[in-house]
Design an enzyme around this catalytic site. Structure first.
Site, PDB file in Angstrom:
ATOM      1  CG  ASN A  59      38.547  16.028   5.286  1.00 30.32           C
ATOM      2  OD1 ASN A  59      38.846  17.140   4.297  1.00 30.32           O
ATOM      3  ND2 ASN A  59      37.717  15.312   5.166  1.00 30.32           N
ATOM      4  CD  GLU A  61      38.053  10.727   5.503  1.00 31.39           C
ATOM      5  OE1 GLU A  61      38.089   9.790   4.430  1.00 31.39           O
ATOM      6  OE2 GLU A  61      36.933  11.353   5.292  1.00 31.39           O
ATOM      7  CB  CYS A  70      36.858  18.232  11.169  1.00 35.47           C
ATOM      8  SG  CYS A  70      35.528  16.935  11.545  1.00 35.47           S
ATOM      9  CD  GLU A  72      35.059  22.370  10.197  1.00 27.93           C
ATOM     10  OE1 GLU A  72      35.799  21.345   9.724  1.00 27.93           O
ATOM     11  OE2 GLU A  72      33.779  22.321   9.915  1.00 27.93           O
ATOM     12  CB  CYS A 103      31.147  17.806  12.837  1.00 28.62           C
ATOM     13  SG  CYS A 103      32.760  17.674  14.031  1.00 28.62           S
ATOM     14  CB  CYS A 106      34.356  21.283  14.352  1.00 23.61           C
ATOM     15  SG  CYS A 106      35.446  20.330  13.521  1.00 23.61           S
TER      16      CYS A 106
END
Ligand code: THU
Length: 151
Positions: A59, A61, A70, A72, A103, A106
């Site tokens: 991930n 940010e 993310c 994934e 999430c 994703c």
């Protein structure tokens, strides 16, 4: 492929053929390179392409928070950039107490690349859930709908 549920023989054979230990190790390795200064929640993803290559993502940010990507989705992006769009398995590691599943955003991005494949969500502490893209997002809207084939 449900959490602890009955798996049919074919699904078991698919799962058994995957080198989950290698995927786990690669997810944990890339997890350490996550850029997560705001949440402190480091996530690593390893994605086995049908070319036999493992693509990884962590991930990333951002100070504007909403631009976070993310692990994934970063793994998917790495695979697509390398020319791979069919996948055999995904492993995702989080530092959560209980295994955290992907999430919603994703899940939609994973469903973009059928057919479904197994997804192992595990924690550094040893909890895990074995699931699949179809289980994570049943009745997904996908590229097939745009082609008019219904799915
Ligand atoms: N995150 C992921 O990378 N993957 C998931 O499956 C869940 C959430 C990231 C996004 C954000 O950087 C941090 O974890 C906390 O939500």
């Amino acid at each position: 492929m449900s959490e602890g549920g009955q798996k049919d023989q074919g699904a078991r054979e698919v799962l058994d053929a995957i080198n989950w230990e290698d995927l786990r190790a690669k997810a944990v390795e890339v997890q350490s390179r996550a850029h997560a200064p705001y949440s402190g929640f480091f996530v690593g993803a390893s994605l086995l392409g049908d070319d036999g290559v493992v693509y990884v993502g962590a991930n990333v940010e951002n100070a504007s928070y909403g631009l976070t990507i993310c692990a994934e989705r970063n793994a998917i992006a790495a695979a697509v950039a390398a020319g791979t769009r069919r996948f055999t398995a995904l492993a995702v590691v989080t530092p959560a107490k209980k295994a955290a599943t992907c999430c919603g955003a994703c899940r939609q991005v994973l469903a973009e690349f059928p057919p479904s494949f197994p997804v192992l969500c595990f924690t550094n502490g040893g909890d895990e859930i074995m699931t699949s893209v179809t289980e994570l997002l049943p009745y997904a809207f996908g590229p097939g709908h745009l082609d008019g084939d219904g799915g």
